[in-house]
Scaffold this active site. Structure first.
Site, short mmCIF file in Angstrom:
data_model
loop_
_atom_site.label_atom_id
_atom_site.label_comp_id
_atom_site.label_asym_id
_atom_site.label_seq_id
_atom_site.Cartn_x
_atom_site.Cartn_y
_atom_site.Cartn_z
CG HIS A 61 -3.32 -1.02 -6.97
ND1 HIS A 61 -3.83 -0.34 -5.88
CD2 HIS A 61 -3.31 -2.33 -6.60
CE1 HIS A 61 -4.12 -1.19 -4.92
NE2 HIS A 61 -3.81 -2.42 -5.34
CD GLU A 108 -3.33 2.99 -5.56
OE1 GLU A 108 -4.35 2.33 -5.84
OE2 GLU A 108 -2.31 2.48 -5.09
NE ARG A 143 -4.22 -1.27 -0.14
CZ ARG A 143 -4.26 -2.30 -0.99
NH1 ARG A 143 -3.22 -2.60 -1.73
NH2 ARG A 143 -5.36 -3.02 -1.13
#
Ligand SMILES: NC(=O)C1=CN([C@@H]2O[C@H](COP(=O)(O)OP(=O)(O)OC[C@H]3O[C@@H](n4cnc5c(N)ncnc54)[C@H](O)[C@@H]3O)[C@@H](O)[C@H]2O)C=CC1
Ligand SMILES: O=C(O)C(=O)COP(=O)(O)O
Length: 598
Positions: free
Chosen positions: A334, A314, A285
Site C-alpha cells: 500500500h 492489510e 483498493r
C-alpha cells in the site's frame, strides 16, 4: 391587526428601533452547529484569541507528515499513537476531539460509541474513506473530512511504476540478481507501446494514469459511468462500457473507490471476459477484486501478471497472502500515496481541514455534511441563531412535552428560491426542536439523520417577497401540525401552531405568535401572555415579576385592535417559578400565559 409596539431594551437602554447595530459573529454560530458543547468554548476562544478554554485534543493514529503535525500542534494538544489495537484505541478515544488516520486505522461504529460523543471530527489523511464508518460518524454527529487531492500524482505515478515494472519483470529480475543469479531469458518482458490500457475509474488518479499511459505510447480507453466526456476527449481517451474496456485491454488499471457497488467487481465472471494474457494493476483498493478469483485467473493464464498495491486485508495474512506469493504477481505494501512530497502535502491538507472543523468552519472536503460555501454562510449567519431559537420556542409551545412530528417552514425571501440554500437553517431548526427534549446533540452533520430518527418531518417552502435582496431572509415561520398548543393564541385558523421571527439589527426577534404581531428579542427567556388590551396590564404583570425578583429586559405588545385582545411578550433575565407564573395567569384580564426558555 396592529403592529407590535416595542417598549424598551434593558441591555442597551434603547427602543428596538434605535437598538445599536450589532455585527453578527458567524463563527460562534457555526461552532454551535458543528461542535459539541465541550468544544464550543474552545472555538469561541480561538475566534476571540484568548485562552480561558481547554485546548482541543487530537489523536493521530497513523503516521502523518511532520508539516501537518506541526500545524496541529500549534492548534491543540496532539498525541501520536501509531499501531494501536482497536481495543486500545477504544479505551483512549473519549479523550480526544479529533482523530487523524490513514488507511491503517479502522474507524468503526464501536469507536464512535466509545468516544461518548466527544469525537467531533475524523480526518482521513488521504482519499479513500472505506476504513471509516461514515454512517456511524453521521449518527454520532462526527464530521468526516479527507485530503482528496494531495496524493493523486503519487498514486498515479505508482500505478505507472507498477505497470512498467510488471511488464519488464523488474521485481523478479532484481530478486534473482539478489539471489546471485543472472537470468536473462527467464525475465523477458512485454512492451507497452501500442498496447491498450483500460483505466477503470476515470477520476483524479485514473485520469493522471491515462495521461501517463498516453505518454508511453499506449492506446488508452476508460470506463467510468460518471466521467466528464470533455476531460476524456482532451486527454485523447475513449470512454467505453465496462465490458468493452475489460475485454479489449492488454492492461487493466483500477482507480475507483471501494463501495458496496464496486466491491468484488473483478470476479470470475469479469476475468472470464478478459483477453487471455491481460495484465492487471490495482493501486485502488483490494476489495475491488475477488482475490481468489484473481488467483484462479492467474493460474489459468487469463491474467498473465498482476501488480498489486492494495489488499482486502492489510497486511495480508494466511490465505490472503497467497496472492503476494504468486510468481506472476508483484506487490507493494500500500505504497501508492507514499512519496515524501505527497505525505507532506496530505498532512498539511488534512491538518488544515481538521483545524477548520474544530474551529467550527465548514470544510470543503466534508464527506458527511452538506458543503455550504463561506459566501452562503456569511449571508445566512445571522439567521442561523434565529432558526434555532424558533425551533426552541416551537417545541416548548407543544403541549405534553411530546415533541413535534410535523413542521412546515416558510422562508419569506426576496431571493429566487433556487438561490436560497436553506440546509443550514433547517439543521438549526431541527437542533432547536430536538435538543430541549432529548440528550442528543444536533449539528449540520447529523441533523437530517436525527430528524428522521425522531420522526420529525420538516417541509420547506420559500415565499417570494419584495423586500431588499440585501436581507436574504425577511422572516422564517414555523407551522406545526398535529399537535396541541400550551398557548392557544399561537394556533391559526387552520389548526396549526404558528410562530414567526426575523433578524432585526443582527438580533433574532419573535415577530408573530399565531395571528398576533409581537416584537421581542429572542435573547434570554420570554413570557407570553394573552390578555384583554386594557390599561394597567403591563404594570400588573411587571409588579408580580418585580415582587418575585424577576428582572424584565424587554416588553412588547401586539393587539388585534384597540381594547381588543393582545399578546404581551416579556423578556426576562431570570426564570420565574411556577407560583409567579400562576399569579400572572390569575390576573383577571389574562387568558393564558406561558414561559419559554431560550
Ligand atoms: N494505493 C494508494 O495508496 C492510493 C489509493 N487511492 C485510491 O484510488 C481510488 C481513486 O482515487 P481518486 O482518483 O482520487 O478518486 P476519484 O473520486 O477522483 O475517482 C474515482 C472515480 O471512480 C469512478 N467510479 C465510481 N464507481 C465506478 C464504477 N463502478 N466503475 C467505474 N468507475 C467508477 C468515479 O466516478 C470517479 O470518477 C480510491 O479508491 C483511492 O482510495 C488513492 C490514492 C492513493
Ligand atoms: O489516499 C488513499 O486512498 C490511500 O490509499 C493512501 O493510503 P495511506 O494514507 O498511504 O494509508
Amino acid at each position: 391587526m396592529e403592529a407590535a409596539t416595542s417598549i424598551w431594551c434593558a441591555s442597551c437602554n434603547l427602543s428596538s428601533q434605535t437598538h445599536k447595530k450589532q455585527s453578527y459573529p458567524i463563527l460562534p454560530s457555526l461552532h454551535k452547529l458543528s461542535l459539541s458543547t465541550n468544544l464550543r468554548r474552545t472555538s469561541t476562544t480561538l475566534s476571540s484569541a484568548n485562552s480561558e478554554s481547554p485546548c482541543p485534543s487530537i489523536l493521530v493514529s497513523d503516521k502523518l507528515g511532520e508539516a501537518g503535525l506541526h500545524l496541529l500542534r500549534q492548534f491543540g494538544h496532539v498525541e501520536c499513537l501509531y499501531n494501536l489495537s482497536l481495543d486500545d484505541l477504544c479505551s483512549r478515544i473519549a479523550e480526544f476531539d479529533a482523530l487523524v488516520v490513514r488507511s491503517g486505522t479502522k474507524v468503526t461504529r464501536r469507536l464512535f460509541e466509545a468516544s461518548k460523543g466527544r469525537l467531533k471530527v475524523v480526518g482521513r489523511a488521504g482519499v479513500g474513506i472505506d476504513n471509516v464508518d461514515r454512517q456511524a460518524a453521521t449518527e454520532f454527529g462526527c464530521l468526516v473530512v479527507n485530503a482528496p487531492t494531495a496524493n493523486t500524482i503519487a498514486a498515479a505515478e505508482h500505478g505507472i511504476a507498477l505497470l512498467t515494472a510488471m511488464a519488464r519483470n523488474v521485481a523478479q529480475a532484481d530478486a534473482s540478481m539478489k539471489a546471485g543469479k543472472w537470468e536473462r531469458s527467464k525475465n523477458v518482458g512485454v512492451s507497452v507501446v501500442g498496447k491498450t490500457l483500460a483505466v477503470i475509474g476515470f477520476g483524479r488518479v485514473g485520469s493522471e494514469v491515462a495521461r501517463r499511459g498516453k505518454a508511453l505510447g499506449m492506446r488508452v480507453i476508460a470506463h467510468d459511468p460518471y466521467a466528464p466526456a470533455d476531460t476524456a476527449r482532451a486527454i485523447g481517451v475513449d470512454l467505453v462500457s465496462f465490458d468493452e474496456a475489460i475485454s479489449t485491454a492488454h492492461f487493466v488499471s483500477l482507480h475507483m473507490p471501494l463501495t458496496p457497488s464496486t466491491q468484488g467487481l473483478f470476479d470470475d465472471q469479469a476475468f472470464a471476459k478478459m483477453t487471455k494474457g491481460v495484465r492487471l494493476i490495482n493501486v485502488a483498493r483490494g476489495g475491488l477484486v475477488d482475490e481468489d478469483a484473481l488467483l484462479r485467473a492467474l493460474d489459468s493464464g487469463i491474467v498473465a501478471q498482476a501488480a498489486v498495491d492494495v489488499f482486502t486485508e492489510e497486511p495480508p495474512s494466511g490465505d490472503a497472502s497467497r496472492l503476494a506469493q504468486h510468481e506472476n504477481v508483484i506487490t507493494t505494501p500500500h505504497l501508492g500515496a507514499s512519496t515524501k512530497e505527497a505525505q507532506e502535502q496530505v498532512a498539511v491538507e488534512i491538518a488544515e481541514a481538521v483545524i477548520g472543523a474544530l474551529r467550527g468552519e465548514l470544510s470543503a472536503t466534508a464527506l458527511n455534511a452538506p458543503i455550504i460555501s463561506p459566501q452562503v454562510m456569511s449571508v445566512l449567519g445571522p439567521y442561523v441563531a434565529l432558526a434555532e431559537k424558533l425551533g426552541r420556542v416551537a417545541v416548548q409551545l407543544v403541549a405534553g412535552g411530546t415533541g413535534i412530528q410535523s413542521v412546515k417552514v416558510l422562508y419569506a425571501s426576496p431571493r429566487d428560491p433556487d438561490n436560497l440554500d436553506t440546509r443550514i437553517l433547517r439543521a438549526m431548526i431541527t437542533k432547536g426542536i430536538i435538543e430541549p427534549i432529548s440528550d442528543v446533540h444536533v449539528n449540520l452533520v447529523n441533523a437530517d439523520f436525527i430528524a428522521r430518527q425522531k420522526h420529525l418531518r420538516i417541509s420547506e417552502e420559500k415565499v417570494a417577497t419584495n423586500s431588499s435582496v440585501d436581507q436574504p431572509v425577511e422572516s422564517i415561520q414555523l407551522q406545526i401540525s398535529g399537535a396541541e398548543s400550551r398557548f392557544e393564541s399561537t394556533v391559526l385558523d387552520n389548526g396549526r401552531i404558528s410562530i414567526q421571527g426575523s433578524v432585526k439589527f443582527g438580533v433574532p426577534h419573535l415577530t408573530r405568535v399565531g395571528a398576533f404581531s409581537v416584537n421581542v428579542s429572542l435573547e434570554g427567556n420570554v413570557i407570553l401572555c394573552h390578555q384583554v388590551d386594557q390599561p394597567g396590564m403591563i404594570g400588573q404583570v411587571g409588579n408580580i415579576l418585580g415582587e418575585h425578583n424577576v428582572n424584565v429586559s424587554f416588553m412588547s405588545v401586539g393587539r388585534s385592535g384597540k381594547r381588543g385582545k393582545a399578546i404581551m411578550a416579556i423578556g426576562v433575565d431570570e426564570e420565574p417559578d411556577e407560583a409567579t407564573l400562576k399569579k400572572i395567569g390569575e390576573v383577571p384580564a389574562i387568558y393564558e400565559c406561558v414561559f419559554l426558555h431560550l
